[in-house]
Design an enzyme around this catalytic site. Sequence first.
Site, PDB file in Angstrom:
ATOM      1  N   GLY A 197      72.438  48.064  80.856  1.00 51.62           N
ATOM      2  CA  GLY A 197      72.471  46.927  81.412  1.00 51.62           C
ATOM      3  C   GLY A 197      72.730  45.841  80.647  1.00 51.62           C
ATOM      4  O   GLY A 197      72.634  44.610  81.172  1.00 51.62           O
ATOM      5  N   ALA A 198      73.286  45.302  79.330  1.00 52.63           N
ATOM      6  CA  ALA A 198      73.909  43.936  79.086  1.00 52.63           C
ATOM      7  C   ALA A 198      74.824  43.194  79.559  1.00 52.63           C
ATOM      8  O   ALA A 198      74.491  41.907  79.170  1.00 52.63           O
ATOM      9  CB  ALA A 198      74.609  44.359  76.949  1.00 52.63           C
ATOM     10  N   GLU A 199      76.086  43.934  80.529  1.00 52.61           N
ATOM     11  CA  GLU A 199      75.958  43.116  81.544  1.00 52.61           C
ATOM     12  C   GLU A 199      75.547  42.070  81.906  1.00 52.61           C
ATOM     13  O   GLU A 199      75.850  40.862  82.810  1.00 52.61           O
ATOM     14  CB  GLU A 199      77.078  43.396  82.127  1.00 52.61           C
ATOM     15  CG  GLU A 199      78.546  43.891  81.088  1.00 52.61           C
ATOM     16  CD  GLU A 199      78.843  45.015  80.430  1.00 52.61           C
ATOM     17  OE1 GLU A 199      78.964  45.122  79.116  1.00 52.61           O
ATOM     18  OE2 GLU A 199      77.503  45.737  80.266  1.00 52.61           O
ATOM     19  N   ASN A 277      77.087  45.467  72.861  1.00 55.52           N
ATOM     20  CA  ASN A 277      77.199  43.712  72.959  1.00 55.52           C
ATOM     21  C   ASN A 277      75.899  43.224  73.433  1.00 55.52           C
ATOM     22  O   ASN A 277      75.017  43.919  73.408  1.00 55.52           O
ATOM     23  CB  ASN A 277      79.022  43.902  74.320  1.00 55.52           C
ATOM     24  CG  ASN A 277      77.870  44.098  75.316  1.00 55.52           C
ATOM     25  OD1 ASN A 277      77.572  45.636  75.481  1.00 55.52           O
ATOM     26  ND2 ASN A 277      77.408  43.550  76.947  1.00 55.52           N
ATOM     27  N   ASP A 322      82.578  41.514  73.699  1.00 51.42           N
ATOM     28  CA  ASP A 322      82.158  42.750  74.264  1.00 51.42           C
ATOM     29  C   ASP A 322      82.679  44.044  73.632  1.00 51.42           C
ATOM     30  O   ASP A 322      82.928  45.604  73.650  1.00 51.42           O
ATOM     31  CB  ASP A 322      82.915  43.219  75.758  1.00 51.42           C
ATOM     32  CG  ASP A 322      81.983  44.408  76.206  1.00 51.42           C
ATOM     33  OD1 ASP A 322      80.893  44.968  75.783  1.00 51.42           O
ATOM     34  OD2 ASP A 322      82.946  44.742  77.340  1.00 51.42           O
ATOM     35  N   ASN A 409      87.597  53.301  74.049  1.00 50.57           N
ATOM     36  CA  ASN A 409      86.011  53.228  74.860  1.00 50.57           C
ATOM     37  C   ASN A 409      84.966  54.607  74.355  1.00 50.57           C
ATOM     38  O   ASN A 409      85.592  54.592  73.099  1.00 50.57           O
ATOM     39  CB  ASN A 409      86.330  52.752  76.140  1.00 50.57           C
ATOM     40  CG  ASN A 409      85.220  51.569  76.863  1.00 50.57           C
ATOM     41  OD1 ASN A 409      83.833  52.332  77.247  1.00 50.57           O
ATOM     42  ND2 ASN A 409      85.973  51.153  77.090  1.00 50.57           N
ATOM     43  N   CYS A 616      81.960  40.577  93.079  1.00 46.44           N
ATOM     44  CA  CYS A 616      82.378  42.188  93.527  1.00 46.44           C
ATOM     45  C   CYS A 616      83.762  42.971  92.669  1.00 46.44           C
ATOM     46  O   CYS A 616      84.081  43.905  93.082  1.00 46.44           O
ATOM     47  CB  CYS A 616      83.708  41.997  95.240  1.00 46.44           C
ATOM     48  SG  CYS A 616      82.764  41.139  96.728  1.00 46.44           S
TER      49      CYS A 616
END
Length: 694
Positions: A197-199, A277, A322, A409, A616
């Site tokens: 949820g860091a974004e 991040n 990030d 990733n 979006c």
Amino acid sequence: MTHPTTRALRNSLILPLFALAGAVQAAPVDTAAMLASETDGSQWLSYDRTWAQQRFSPLNQITTENVEQLGLAWSIDLDNTRGLEATPLYHEGVLYTSLSWSRVMAVDADSGEILWSFDPGVDKAKGRSACCDAVNRGVALWQGKVYVGTLDGRLIALDAKTGKPLWTQQTTDDSKPYTITGAPRVLKDLVLIGNGGAEFGVRGYFSAYDAATGELRWRFYTVPANPADGPQDSPALETALKTWSDQTRWDLGGGGTAWDSMAYDAELNLLYVGTGNGSPWNREVRSPGGGDNLYLSSILALRPKTGELVWHYQTTPGDSWDYTATQQLTLAELEIDGKPRQVIMQAPKNGFFYVLDRATGELLSAEKFGKVTWAERIDMATGRPVEAANARYENEPALIWPSPFGAHNWHSMSYSPLTGLVYLPYQEIPATYANEGGNFVVRNAFNTGSGLENRSLPREYATGALIAWDPEKQAPAWRVERPNHWNGGTLVTAGNLVFQGTSAGQLEAYTADQGELLWQFPTQTGVIAAPMTYQHNGQQYVALMAGWGGAAALFGGDAAVATGTRNVSRMLVFKLDGKAQLSTPAPLQTPDRVPQPVVAAASDIEQGELNYGIYCTVCHGVGAVGGGTIPDLRYSSDAVRDAWEAIVLQGAFRGKGMASFADSLSAEQAQQIKLYIMQREYESWADTQKEQAQ
């Protein structure tokens, strides 16, 4: 460096143990079983098979000599339209795995029959808080229970025989944009779970729960709390606080979510956790004035009984790109400077391959494993990166490798003690970062502070490779080029085989020592998960969750559709001389219409493009180019276009994962987004007509 004679001797000692693989009687999943699995390859009991997270199997029935005979034993077509990232577990004749939206199923290993399934009933509007698809990377097994973390932050224990819930814990504040996509880990009767949820703006932590009762044992926060609220919870956080500036925006959460990798050394009794991040990404917004911002983008070593921090190493001090360090942590013994060392290895997003002493955290080596422009090298005297000029994009935008997709990733890497090589899914993708420090606005959306909300990603900008990396030499041993990125995780076996699925829709097997392609199977869908292997009734099997999705498939735009694959969700199981066949997937349906240029003010379309990028893009793709998972909005039906406001603002498609955006968009702004999408449909159609005319 290990000399060939030394490695040959080491292999001669290991192989007799591998020959016994499968000879150990199946037992309950507990500490003894996990320790036995180091040499017994018949079971696959944890996400990465063992606590060392090597993803190496000692099974050697399938080899370079017979892998061309590998065929499909059976498969299951799944009611699943989002990405599949899980690695199935195998125990006593049953495969356990998870699907999107945190669903779980148990499958009979003989017949492929689904024995039970469990749906936690996640509110699909929660998908709006998921940075990278409604995915789940798998379950954990322990003492007759199956554990799963859910997208809405719950940790649930299920009865392994029936799938019925035994206990549930809400591990997060569900009013905040926390999510769970990672597989739980279990050790010492503790279930460990982190979150994401860091974004969107959260404070990261990971927790340990009692495996039997679900009682919270301890919690480790990865960033300090606002010092105005009182003293920190631990000496570790008091130390971390000194690395954040006096101007820190504590209201933005800080980030540091531990959303994936955890490893364990039973001899040292150390738990290793990788952290993520910052929130926002850009340090100039998050911590104006600088600072390393511990414990972002770090490898942490803790005492599992108490959560006490023993040592830490930060891969990206003061992260602004990030560059998470949540990627796989792998334990191994390497020969460093002529001496055997017990090490921990990681290839995080930032593009450097790290080898550390796992008892002390001492940095032993760090080298680039791909294209890296944000830093020149790692200074071995300090352990810190030597950053390139304007790497932090404070004064002007900067084109940088790697992008937030990372040089590596979450896609699992594997390590073979036989070859001494790490098999790494590499990807090469740049990004242009721009400093929003003076213009930052908090939104109910991605809050990066780095100007990345509305960038295109042409297919020629994104490539990949399967790299066999020698961690002792810190150099590639061999490399297979991929025309596309976002390829699946790897599995390596004692049969001298490396398995990897690709975004182009193939499951492949290579020789582990030389990288020679020996076998391919068309999966009919892009593969992002890693395969696993097990032994059942004396026969070796390879199993895979196949289903295109994840961050690149949602966000990636043109680069994501370059392979032509889409989501066809299945569980695939292979054996020697398997004869089963896959069913033919249903054809895609697109509206049969000739689009027309949009008649609207240019300012309306421009505003629609801006808001599309903010709200979006994360699900529907940059440039309004869908990536083969969620329907491409350019080709939405007339009925969808007619119900646009009901869908976007009133939540008419909430049950499909399309939450209401009434808290962020006005009716006028929603209409502007529709105009932009219709214009993108016309432009795409016009481009196709030109290509066909040439």
